[in-house]
Design a protein around this motif. Structure first.
Motif, PDB file in Angstrom:
ATOM      1  N   GLY A  93     -10.364   6.066 -26.103  1.00  0.00           N
ATOM      2  CA  GLY A  93     -10.147   7.408 -26.631  1.00  0.00           C
ATOM      3  C   GLY A  93      -8.939   7.482 -27.548  1.00  0.00           C
ATOM      4  N   LEU A  94      -7.843   6.861 -27.148  1.00  0.00           N
ATOM      5  CA  LEU A  94      -6.650   6.846 -27.997  1.00  0.00           C
ATOM      6  C   LEU A  94      -6.915   6.111 -29.306  1.00  0.00           C
ATOM      7  N   SER A  95      -7.674   5.044 -29.241  1.00  0.00           N
ATOM      8  CA  SER A  95      -8.013   4.307 -30.463  1.00  0.00           C
ATOM      9  C   SER A  95      -8.810   5.191 -31.417  1.00  0.00           C
ATOM     10  N   ILE A  96      -9.705   5.997 -30.859  1.00  0.00           N
ATOM     11  CA  ILE A  96     -10.510   6.895 -31.701  1.00  0.00           C
ATOM     12  C   ILE A  96      -9.623   7.963 -32.311  1.00  0.00           C
ATOM     13  N   VAL A  97      -8.722   8.542 -31.507  1.00  0.00           N
ATOM     14  CA  VAL A  97      -7.834   9.598 -32.001  1.00  0.00           C
ATOM     15  C   VAL A  97      -6.910   9.057 -33.083  1.00  0.00           C
ATOM     16  N   VAL A  98      -6.329   7.885 -32.850  1.00  0.00           N
ATOM     17  CA  VAL A  98      -5.398   7.291 -33.803  1.00  0.00           C
ATOM     18  C   VAL A  98      -6.137   6.782 -35.039  1.00  0.00           C
ATOM     19  N   GLY A  99      -7.372   6.351 -34.860  1.00  0.00           N
ATOM     20  CA  GLY A  99      -8.160   5.872 -35.977  1.00  0.00           C
ATOM     21  C   GLY A  99      -8.143   4.370 -36.145  1.00  0.00           C
ATOM     22  N   GLU A 100      -7.454   3.692 -35.273  1.00  0.00           N
ATOM     23  CA  GLU A 100      -7.434   2.229 -35.286  1.00  0.00           C
ATOM     24  C   GLU A 100      -7.136   1.743 -33.880  1.00  0.00           C
ATOM     25  N   PRO A 101      -7.432   0.486 -33.605  1.00  0.00           N
ATOM     26  CA  PRO A 101      -7.177  -0.025 -32.251  1.00  0.00           C
ATOM     27  C   PRO A 101      -5.710   0.141 -31.854  1.00  0.00           C
ATOM     28  N   ILE A 102      -5.473   0.573 -30.620  1.00  0.00           N
ATOM     29  CA  ILE A 102      -4.113   0.793 -30.131  1.00  0.00           C
ATOM     30  C   ILE A 102      -3.361  -0.528 -30.006  1.00  0.00           C
ATOM     31  N   ILE A 103      -3.906  -1.466 -29.269  1.00  0.00           N
ATOM     32  CA  ILE A 103      -3.243  -2.745 -29.044  1.00  0.00           C
ATOM     33  C   ILE A 103      -3.841  -3.784 -29.979  1.00  0.00           C
ATOM     34  N   SER A 104      -5.134  -3.970 -29.877  1.00  0.00           N
ATOM     35  CA  SER A 104      -5.850  -4.887 -30.763  1.00  0.00           C
ATOM     36  C   SER A 104      -7.335  -4.593 -30.632  1.00  0.00           C
ATOM     37  N   VAL A 105      -8.110  -5.168 -31.517  1.00  0.00           N
ATOM     38  CA  VAL A 105      -9.557  -5.003 -31.428  1.00  0.00           C
ATOM     39  C   VAL A 105     -10.052  -5.572 -30.096  1.00  0.00           C
ATOM     40  N   ALA A 106      -9.436  -6.668 -29.660  1.00  0.00           N
ATOM     41  CA  ALA A 106      -9.847  -7.301 -28.401  1.00  0.00           C
ATOM     42  C   ALA A 106      -9.646  -6.364 -27.221  1.00  0.00           C
ATOM     43  N   SER A 107      -8.567  -5.581 -27.230  1.00  0.00           N
ATOM     44  CA  SER A 107      -8.337  -4.659 -26.110  1.00  0.00           C
ATOM     45  C   SER A 107      -9.401  -3.571 -26.081  1.00  0.00           C
ATOM     46  N   ASP A 108      -9.819  -3.099 -27.237  1.00  0.00           N
ATOM     47  CA  ASP A 108     -10.895  -2.106 -27.274  1.00  0.00           C
ATOM     48  C   ASP A 108     -12.207  -2.703 -26.774  1.00  0.00           C
ATOM     49  N   GLN A 109     -12.481  -3.943 -27.152  1.00  0.00           N
ATOM     50  CA  GLN A 109     -13.706  -4.597 -26.697  1.00  0.00           C
ATOM     51  C   GLN A 109     -13.674  -4.828 -25.193  1.00  0.00           C
ATOM     52  N   LEU A 110     -12.515  -5.241 -24.658  1.00  0.00           N
ATOM     53  CA  LEU A 110     -12.378  -5.425 -23.212  1.00  0.00           C
ATOM     54  C   LEU A 110     -12.515  -4.080 -22.497  1.00  0.00           C
ATOM     55  N   ALA A 111     -11.935  -3.027 -23.084  1.00  0.00           N
ATOM     56  CA  ALA A 111     -12.051  -1.693 -22.487  1.00  0.00           C
ATOM     57  C   ALA A 111     -13.513  -1.268 -22.409  1.00  0.00           C
ATOM     58  N   LEU A 112     -14.268  -1.549 -23.445  1.00  0.00           N
ATOM     59  CA  LEU A 112     -15.695  -1.226 -23.431  1.00  0.00           C
ATOM     60  C   LEU A 112     -16.416  -2.034 -22.357  1.00  0.00           C
TER      61      LEU A 112
ATOM     62  N   ASP B 279     -15.407 -11.731 -22.401  1.00  0.00           N
ATOM     63  CA  ASP B 279     -14.949 -10.677 -21.495  1.00  0.00           C
ATOM     64  C   ASP B 279     -16.136  -9.936 -20.891  1.00  0.00           C
ATOM     65  N   ARG B 280     -17.163  -9.693 -21.676  1.00  0.00           N
ATOM     66  CA  ARG B 280     -18.355  -9.022 -21.157  1.00  0.00           C
ATOM     67  C   ARG B 280     -19.076  -9.912 -20.147  1.00  0.00           C
ATOM     68  N   LEU B 281     -19.191 -11.180 -20.484  1.00  0.00           N
ATOM     69  CA  LEU B 281     -19.817 -12.130 -19.579  1.00  0.00           C
ATOM     70  C   LEU B 281     -19.030 -12.206 -18.271  1.00  0.00           C
ATOM     71  N   GLY B 282     -17.718 -12.244 -18.380  1.00  0.00           N
ATOM     72  CA  GLY B 282     -16.867 -12.306 -17.192  1.00  0.00           C
ATOM     73  C   GLY B 282     -16.988 -11.069 -16.324  1.00  0.00           C
ATOM     74  N   CYS B 283     -17.018  -9.891 -16.937  1.00  0.00           N
ATOM     75  CA  CYS B 283     -17.166  -8.649 -16.164  1.00  0.00           C
ATOM     76  C   CYS B 283     -18.501  -8.629 -15.426  1.00  0.00           C
ATOM     77  N   GLY B 284     -19.554  -9.021 -16.116  1.00  0.00           N
ATOM     78  CA  GLY B 284     -20.870  -9.053 -15.469  1.00  0.00           C
ATOM     79  C   GLY B 284     -20.937 -10.085 -14.356  1.00  0.00           C
ATOM     80  N   ALA B 285     -20.345 -11.253 -14.588  1.00  0.00           N
ATOM     81  CA  ALA B 285     -20.342 -12.295 -13.567  1.00  0.00           C
ATOM     82  C   ALA B 285     -19.537 -11.859 -12.348  1.00  0.00           C
ATOM     83  N   LEU B 286     -18.404 -11.209 -12.576  1.00  0.00           N
ATOM     84  CA  LEU B 286     -17.572 -10.732 -11.471  1.00  0.00           C
ATOM     85  C   LEU B 286     -18.324  -9.694 -10.638  1.00  0.00           C
ATOM     86  N   LEU B 287     -19.013  -8.782 -11.316  1.00  0.00           N
ATOM     87  CA  LEU B 287     -19.780  -7.765 -10.604  1.00  0.00           C
ATOM     88  C   LEU B 287     -20.926  -8.399  -9.819  1.00  0.00           C
TER      89      LEU B 287
END
Length: 170
Positions: free
Chosen positions: A48-67, A9-17
């Protein structure tokens, strides 16, 4: 400890940009830029919601994609005058220096807990260093110190050799 494929996902975001700024037609570039400007706040909310809740909202992958989308948004912002004004703090000397030694930070940060353990043993196991905030702070100092020494003793001298080798653009 992430799998290699989880970084696509990081590679894809950078390539798209990169594609948007080098090869894309104007309307394609505008779509990519708008998507980044919309996706970045949404991604920040997910993290932010993941931090407030204390665990990933959807999945770890969604947090990584969000980053990945957030970092892509920051990179895109540096291409605009408004973004450069907002992100101007990134050009202050301490931040630039952290950028210089960032590879050393990346390389040596995993050794800091071992070094801290040895320091604790040498000092007779002071309780303050065993506690979370103080221990983390000391590990950060150790990492910054080792990365700085590495920059001046190893990396900078090697970088100075670049001028002795011709560089041919392909």
């Amino acid at each position: 400890n992430t799998l290699v494929f989880s970084n696509f996902d990081r590679l894809g975001c950078g390539a798209l940009l990169a594609w948007a700024h080098t090869s894309a037609q104007r309307h394609q570039r505008n779509v990519v830029v708008r998507a980044i400007w919309i996706g970045t706040p949404i991604s920040l909310m997910i993290m932010g919601l993941s931090i407030v809740v204390g665990e990933p909202i959807i999945s770890v992958a969604s947090d990584q994609l969000a980053l990945a989308v957030t970092v892509t948004g920051i990179l895109q912002a540096t291409q605009t005058r408004v973004g450069r004004n907002i992100l101007g703090f990134l050009s202050i000397s301490p931040i630039v220096y952290l950028g210089q030694i960032s590879y050393g930070i990346y390389l040596y940060h995993m050794f800091a807990p071992n070094i801290l353990g040895k320091v604790i043993n040498l000092l007779g196991e002071p309780e303050i260093l065993k506690q979370q905030p103080a221990g983390v702070f000391v590990m950060m100092l150790i990492t910054l110190f080792v990365a700085s020494v590495s920059w001046f003793v190893v990396e900078r001298p090697i970088n100075s050799l670049k001028s002795r080798f011709p560089y041919f653009r392909t």
